[in-house]
Design an enzyme around this catalytic site. Structure first.
Site, mmCIF file in Angstrom:
data_model
loop_
_atom_site.group_PDB
_atom_site.id
_atom_site.type_symbol
_atom_site.label_atom_id
_atom_site.label_comp_id
_atom_site.label_asym_id
_atom_site.label_seq_id
_atom_site.Cartn_x
_atom_site.Cartn_y
_atom_site.Cartn_z
ATOM 1 N N TYR A 144 -12.836 -3.075 -2.220
ATOM 2 C CA TYR A 144 -13.268 -3.025 -0.811
ATOM 3 C C TYR A 144 -14.788 -2.931 -0.711
ATOM 4 O O TYR A 144 -15.314 -2.222 0.155
ATOM 5 C CB TYR A 144 -12.581 -1.857 -0.092
ATOM 6 N N GLU A 200 -9.284 -11.022 -7.553
ATOM 7 C CA GLU A 200 -8.432 -9.835 -7.399
ATOM 8 C C GLU A 200 -7.301 -9.819 -8.428
ATOM 9 O O GLU A 200 -6.947 -8.761 -8.956
ATOM 10 C CB GLU A 200 -7.889 -9.767 -5.961
ATOM 11 N N THR A 241 -5.304 -7.466 10.880
ATOM 12 C CA THR A 241 -5.707 -6.164 10.318
ATOM 13 C C THR A 241 -5.521 -5.054 11.358
ATOM 14 O O THR A 241 -4.953 -4.000 11.060
ATOM 15 C CB THR A 241 -7.194 -6.214 9.902
ATOM 16 N N PHE A 251 -15.663 4.691 7.903
ATOM 17 C CA PHE A 251 -14.257 5.003 7.616
ATOM 18 C C PHE A 251 -13.869 4.755 6.154
ATOM 19 O O PHE A 251 -12.706 4.912 5.791
ATOM 20 C CB PHE A 251 -13.330 4.232 8.565
ATOM 21 N N ARG A 301 -1.341 -14.340 4.600
ATOM 22 C CA ARG A 301 -2.111 -13.689 5.679
ATOM 23 C C ARG A 301 -1.348 -13.836 7.007
ATOM 24 O O ARG A 301 -1.348 -12.941 7.839
ATOM 25 C CB ARG A 301 -3.514 -14.296 5.794
ATOM 26 N N LYS A 324 0.828 -1.202 0.000
ATOM 27 C CA LYS A 324 0.000 0.000 0.000
ATOM 28 C C LYS A 324 0.874 1.269 0.000
ATOM 29 O O LYS A 324 2.102 1.186 0.209
ATOM 30 C CB LYS A 324 -0.928 -0.065 1.220
ATOM 31 N N HIS A 381 -1.878 -5.491 1.496
ATOM 32 C CA HIS A 381 -3.115 -6.234 1.261
ATOM 33 C C HIS A 381 -2.767 -7.646 0.823
ATOM 34 O O HIS A 381 -1.833 -7.839 0.047
ATOM 35 C CB HIS A 381 -3.940 -5.567 0.142
ATOM 36 N N ARG A 427 2.763 -6.372 9.532
ATOM 37 C CA ARG A 427 1.998 -5.307 10.194
ATOM 38 C C ARG A 427 2.448 -5.144 11.652
ATOM 39 O O ARG A 427 2.536 -4.026 12.156
ATOM 40 C CB ARG A 427 0.509 -5.626 10.111
#
Ligand code: CDP
Ligand code: MG
Length: 134
Positions: A49, A126, A91, A57, A85, A9, A115, A102
């Protein structure tokens, strides 16, 4: 071989963490089989999304995701959807374990660097969305 859609991102690009994240993917033994820098727009984000469009948000997510280029990738490997993942971490940045991407680099739930598709079925959708039929 299973494939997944991975996207670094805008914060990962701006913070010069692309190499760090790519290196973690490679060291895990997954194969990056395609990659390109692209800039997203609101229309594609409403598709990508779709499960978040109604959330309060969502405008914040759009503002963040169009704020600079992203690195779109197709990554291949054994159980790569779940495997990526796992490498990414949760998340919510406060629940992302140290040692995950993360967990090591995010201090926000919105700006969380990466992502990764959440199922094999969504991975193929995707990949098609961002790379077409390959
Ligand atoms: O990215 P992931 O699949 O882990 O989570 P998601 O629930 O599909 O949400 C997509 C993205 O929306 C997250 O990665 C965050 O950037 C953002 N998000 C947010 O800003 N605040 C939340 N409470 C949930 C998601
Ligand atoms: Mg998701």
């Amino acid at each position: 071989m299973e494939r997944t859609y991975i996207m670094l991102k805008p914060d990962a690009v701006k913070r010069h963490l692309m190499g760090e994240v790519i290196s973690r993917i490679e060291r895990k033994g997954f194969n990056i089989i395609n990659m390109k820098m692209i800039t997203l727009n609101e229309a594609v984000l409403k598709e990508h999304y779709a499960h978040l469009v109604e959330k309060p948000f969502f405008p914040e997510i759009v503002e963040y995701m169009v704020s600079g280029p992203v690195l779109a990738m197709i990554v291949e490997g054994n159980d790569v959807v779940k495997g990526m993942r796992f490498l990414m971490g949760a998340t919510n940045w406060l629940e992302a374990n140290p040692g995950t991407i993360r967990g090591d680099y995010a201090n926000s739930t919105t700006e969380n660097l990466i992502h990764g598709s959440d199922s094999v079925e969504n991975a193929e959708i995707e990949i098609k969305r961002f790379f077409g039929n390959i």
